[in-house]
Design a protein around this motif. Sequence first.
Motif, mmCIF file in Angstrom:
data_model
loop_
_atom_site.group_PDB
_atom_site.id
_atom_site.type_symbol
_atom_site.label_atom_id
_atom_site.label_comp_id
_atom_site.label_asym_id
_atom_site.label_seq_id
_atom_site.Cartn_x
_atom_site.Cartn_y
_atom_site.Cartn_z
ATOM 1 N N PHE A 1 0.821 -1.202 0.000
ATOM 2 C CA PHE A 1 0.000 0.000 0.000
ATOM 3 C C PHE A 1 0.858 1.256 0.000
ATOM 4 N N PHE A 2 1.858 1.287 0.886
ATOM 5 C CA PHE A 2 2.694 2.479 0.968
ATOM 6 C C PHE A 2 3.592 2.644 -0.247
ATOM 7 N N SER A 3 4.041 1.544 -0.826
ATOM 8 C CA SER A 3 4.866 1.678 -2.027
ATOM 9 C C SER A 3 4.031 2.153 -3.211
ATOM 10 N N LYS A 4 2.782 1.694 -3.312
ATOM 11 C CA LYS A 4 1.902 2.169 -4.390
ATOM 12 C C LYS A 4 1.575 3.644 -4.212
ATOM 13 N N SER A 5 1.288 4.061 -2.996
ATOM 14 C CA SER A 5 0.970 5.473 -2.783
ATOM 15 C C SER A 5 2.193 6.344 -3.050
ATOM 16 N N ARG A 6 3.368 5.832 -2.783
ATOM 17 C CA ARG A 6 4.595 6.574 -3.066
ATOM 18 C C ARG A 6 4.799 6.702 -4.577
ATOM 19 N N LEU A 7 4.532 5.631 -5.312
ATOM 20 C CA LEU A 7 4.651 5.686 -6.767
ATOM 21 C C LEU A 7 3.625 6.643 -7.361
#
Length: 91
Positions: A75-81
Amino acid sequence: MIVFWILAVLLSAYITRAFMGPTIWDRLLGLNLIASKVIVLIIVVASIYDMSFLLDFAIIYALSGFIGIIFLALFFSKSRLDKKREKKDGH
């Protein structure tokens, strides 16, 4: 009894990392370490008091903690991308 004190000291260090971590990844690492020490604590209590059914709870807790950390990391990696894409597009 010494094991409980060692685990308490480690848990306090990991709680500090989870709350004061400079990045979200440090906080996730702190949560993962807290979960692993709780599992160790459950296993120690199960072995001291000869309660083998607690080992089942330790396994379930380990699996749910692992899956939870994986989903949070995704979730956090997708929101960062997504934030990087928005910056790149200029929106």
